[in-house]
Design an enzyme around this catalytic site. Structure first.
Site, PDB file in Angstrom:
ATOM      1  N   ASP A   1       0.868  -1.175   0.000  1.00 26.55           N
ATOM      2  CA  ASP A   1       0.000   0.000   0.000  1.00 26.55           C
ATOM      3  C   ASP A   1       0.910   1.231   0.000  1.00 26.55           C
ATOM      4  OD1 ASP A   1      -2.254   1.595  -0.016  1.00 26.55           O
ATOM      5  OD2 ASP A   1      -3.263   0.507   1.583  1.00 26.55           O
TER       6      ASP A   1
ATOM      7  N   GLU B   1     -17.399  10.096   4.963  1.00 27.69           N
ATOM      8  CA  GLU B   1     -16.868   8.741   5.152  1.00 27.69           C
ATOM      9  C   GLU B   1     -15.908   8.465   4.015  1.00 27.69           C
ATOM     10  OE1 GLU B   1     -19.922   5.722   4.986  1.00 27.69           O
ATOM     11  OE2 GLU B   1     -20.882   6.619   3.252  1.00 27.69           O
TER      12      GLU B   1
END
Length: 718
Positions: free
Chosen positions: A247, A459
């Site tokens: 990542d 979110e």
């Protein structure tokens, strides 16, 4: 469409990659292991940026079709359709890539290696990135993940259309603000029962080309340098042949966040040694030093590079123009009429009808003079698209969709109602500054459509620009700001109210469930979302979506957010009653189930089939989501779990026999030592339009058919 991959061609690519890597200097090798891989002109290697995104459309590189967000697509429960969407995404990806290559553009987001899908399990509704996933269920996530990968990668026997990447491996679902230092502790049983199945399916069934590690540690090991995850499970146990990417900037977390290494060099050694091939970041330039000082073997570095160059060769990057069947896809394929039509269909298929008291929906426009459209999401483009999005050439908000649909026939009155999360719309007002407008619109309207919920500013991923809760996670499941108050004002007007929720996760809308006659969950429905929702509200389309997540009554009933044990989480392990259960969704027509039966009362090595006659006993054409669940009838086992799905479209009065195959694996459960056993004993198979819990049966007014079967002898499965 099954196509056998040409093993000889893959072996040829690997051999060519090996020969190419053998000609590189150590410094060149190190630089090829970072995502911005530079050109090596003397070897005919072009510059290549590995980082591209395609979660629900080609992202971050200009105009592309913006499909509904991943969680929205999950609500279709339709694996064939998911592959159709992913195939469209890779068509646009190729079209854009062909144009970018023509004009020498090799920047970020311009390659064919797409870091999608996200097959993490949405175990807690507070997690900000949950809308990137296919929901809370390992079976559904596996099925949709496999077909999304197949759609992206294509079915040509020699070349990949694009390379997919299953992420974030593994045991990753928040909290966002702790991800760079957090240790997710999971039992072997939860690991194999919940967190790994979708990754395993993507690797073994779909042949996913890449896997991305997660930021966090899992059981003490940083995921992007975890021997357990990357070597023991991914390579040795599952036989993964592709490449592993970290990542972004996760390698520096090893020393800065997790404290498991002393500095960059040691972090790089740990990552590469344990199976990470590519660095989204820049630290892998330390590979040269690590090899020179004997900390890292030349063989392991070469292996990583062979993985990477084999991927590029499978994509046709070393074979010259015109060699792959995708080289001639024109730029005009992007955002074309067919793509827009598919996008509209996607948005229509994913909406979930949660409540429809007195059949208020669908609305009859011939009986309406004025419609009120109220709420901060009524005209909010951001609430259409979610995150990791592209740019649409045109967006249809709910307001715009309703205005277009009703045309000149019906007056549409619009009010923002309130700010999405703040106490007022205008900075200088004393507050509640749209309440009088809300009351005026309600007074003049025959029906009021309230558009509430969230958007990707509330979110999302930690650090995303504009995220109002610094981490991206939700503090609770309530409607933010003053949304509940304006909803109550609308209901107090005495006019019929329809609530349309746009969000990427479950909201605790208990008050609305008691007081609002009709509720539609629209998710983040993509650029065509407003048109789709208008067509559903006015009956041109029949809603068919199902919830891929549980809607809880309150966040107080959930375990601690940082607790990765599955106990008490999701429909599979919860003991409380849901507000709206996983698998639930209503229709405008009435589907009747009869003659449920199993092919055998005994489950053998081949499994069994369960069948039922489905009849559309209502007055409208519709699509039903037939669901099969399995429950082991013994202590300490999960609730009934989804193990089979069939999508069936029927005209009024039409009947069809529907058969779902349940393999022996559908009856197997992992024990505490991660041994997968189909244990001897009794099992219940359920088939119907929802899961077999009492809340679903009460909401739908239908009981799920229950069938008893048994396994005579325990079988251990791989």
């Amino acid at each position: 469409m099954e196509v056998t991959k040409n093993e000889a061609k893959t072996a040829e690519f690997e051999e060519r990659a090996r020969k190419l890597v053998a000609q590189m200097t150590l410094e060149e090798k190190a630089f090829q292991m970072v995502y911005q891989a530079p050109a090596i002109e003397r070897l005919g290697v072009k510059a290549y940026n590995w980082w591209n995104e395609a979660l629900h459309g080609v992202a971050r590189a200009g105009v592309a079709t913006v499909f509904p967000q991943a969680i929205s697509l999950a609500a279709t429960f339709d694996e064939d359709f998911i592959e159709e969407v992913a195939d469209a995404i890779s068509t646009e990806g190729r079209a854009k890539y062909n144009a970018q290559q023509k004009f020498g553009d090799t920047d970020i987001y311009k390659g064919l290696t797409f870091w999608s899908p996200n097959v993490n399990i949405f175990r807690d509704p507070r997690w900000g990135r949950g809308h990137e996933t296919f929901g809370e269920d390992p079976y559904l996530t596996s099925r949709l993940g496999v077909r999304f990968v197949e759609g992206l990668q294509g079915h040509d026997e020699n070349y990949m259309k694009a390379a997919a990447c299953a992420k974030h491996f593994a045991v990753h679902s928040g909290p966002e603000d702790l991800r760079h230092e957090f240790n997710a502790v999971a039992s072997k049983q939860d690991l194999y029962e919940t967190y790994l199945p979708a990754f395993k399916a993507c690797v073994q069934e779909a042949g996913v080309e890449a896997v991305m590690g997660a930021y966090n540690r899992t059981n003490g090991e940083p995921c992007c340098g975890s021997k357990t995850l990357l070597t023991d499970i991914l390579r040795d146990e599952w036989g993964f042949k592709g490449h592993v990417v970290s990542d972004c900037w996760a390698i520096k977390d090893f020393h800065e966040g997790h404290g498991v290494t002393s500095g960059p060099l040691e972090s790089v050694i740990l990552a590469v040694k344990n199976g990470c091939d590519l660095n989204c970041g820049s630290l892998f330039t330390y590979v040269k030093e690590a090899v020179e000082n004997g900390s890292l073997s030349q063989e392991r570095v070469d292996e990583a590079l062979v993985h990477l160059f084999t991927t590029r060769m499978k994509l046709g990057m070393f074979d010259g123009e015109g060699k792959t069947p995708y080289d001639n896809i024109p730029y005009t394929a992007v955002d074309c009429k067919e793509m827009q039509e598919l996008n509209l269909r996607a948005a229509e298929k994913c909406a979930v009808l949660l409540k429809n008291e007195g059949n208020l929906l669908p609305l009859d426009k011939s009986k309406l003079k004025t419609v009120g459209v109220i709420g901060p999401n009524a005209n909010n483009r951001k609430a259409l698209v979610g995150n990791y999005e592209g740019t649409a050439s045109r967006y249809y908000t709910i307001t715009e969709g309703i205005q277009e649909y009703l045309g000149e026939d019906v007056r549409v009155l619009v009010s923002e109602g309130c700010h999405l999360y703040q106490t007022k719309v205008s900075g200088l007002s004393v507050g509640c500054d749209r309440d009088s407008e809300v009351k005026a619109v309600c007074e003049e309207s025959d029906v009021v459509i309230m558009c509430l919920g969230l958007d990707s500013g509330l979110e999302g991923e930690e650090g995303d620009q504009g995220n109002q809760y610094a981490s991206g996670d939700k503090p609770n499941l309530k409607l933010p700001g003053r949304q509940q108050e304006i909803l109550e004002i609308a209901c107090a007007s005495g006019k019929p109210v329809v609530l349309v929720l746009l969000s990427g996760s479950a909201l605790a809308v208990g008050w609305a469930d008691e007081h609002v006659p009709a509720i539609l969950q629209g998710w983040y429905p993509g650029a065509q979302g407003g048109r789709a929702i208008a067509r559903i509200l006015f009956g041109e389309k029949n809603p068919e979506g199902r919830l891929p997540v549980t809607y809880y009554r309150t966040s107080e009933e959930l375990p601690e957010f940082t607790d990765y044990s599955m106990k008490g989480r999701t429909y599979r392990y919860m003991t409380n009653e849901a507000l709206y259960p996983f698998g639930y969704g209503l229709s405008y027509t009435n589907f009747v189930y009869t003659d449920a039966k199993v092919s055998s009362p005994e489950v053998g090595d081949e499994g069994i089939s369960v069948s039922v006659t489905l009849t559309n006993a209502g007055g409208r054409e519709g699509t039903e989501t037939v669901q099969a669940y399995v429950k082991a009838n013994r202590e300490g086992t999960p609730n009934a779990q989804l193990k089979g799905i069939a999508k069936v479209s029927l005209k009024p009065g039409e009947s069809r026999e529907v058969t779902i195959k349940l393999p022996l694996a559908a009856f197997a459960l992992y024990n505490e030592d991660a041994v997968n056993k189909a244990q001897a004993g009794s099992y219940t198979v359920f088939i119907g339009g929802s899961q077999p819990d009492s809340r679903s049966e009460r909401l739908t007014g239908k009981e799920t058919a229950k069938l008893q079967v048994e396994i005579r002898e325990t079988v251990v499965l791989k």
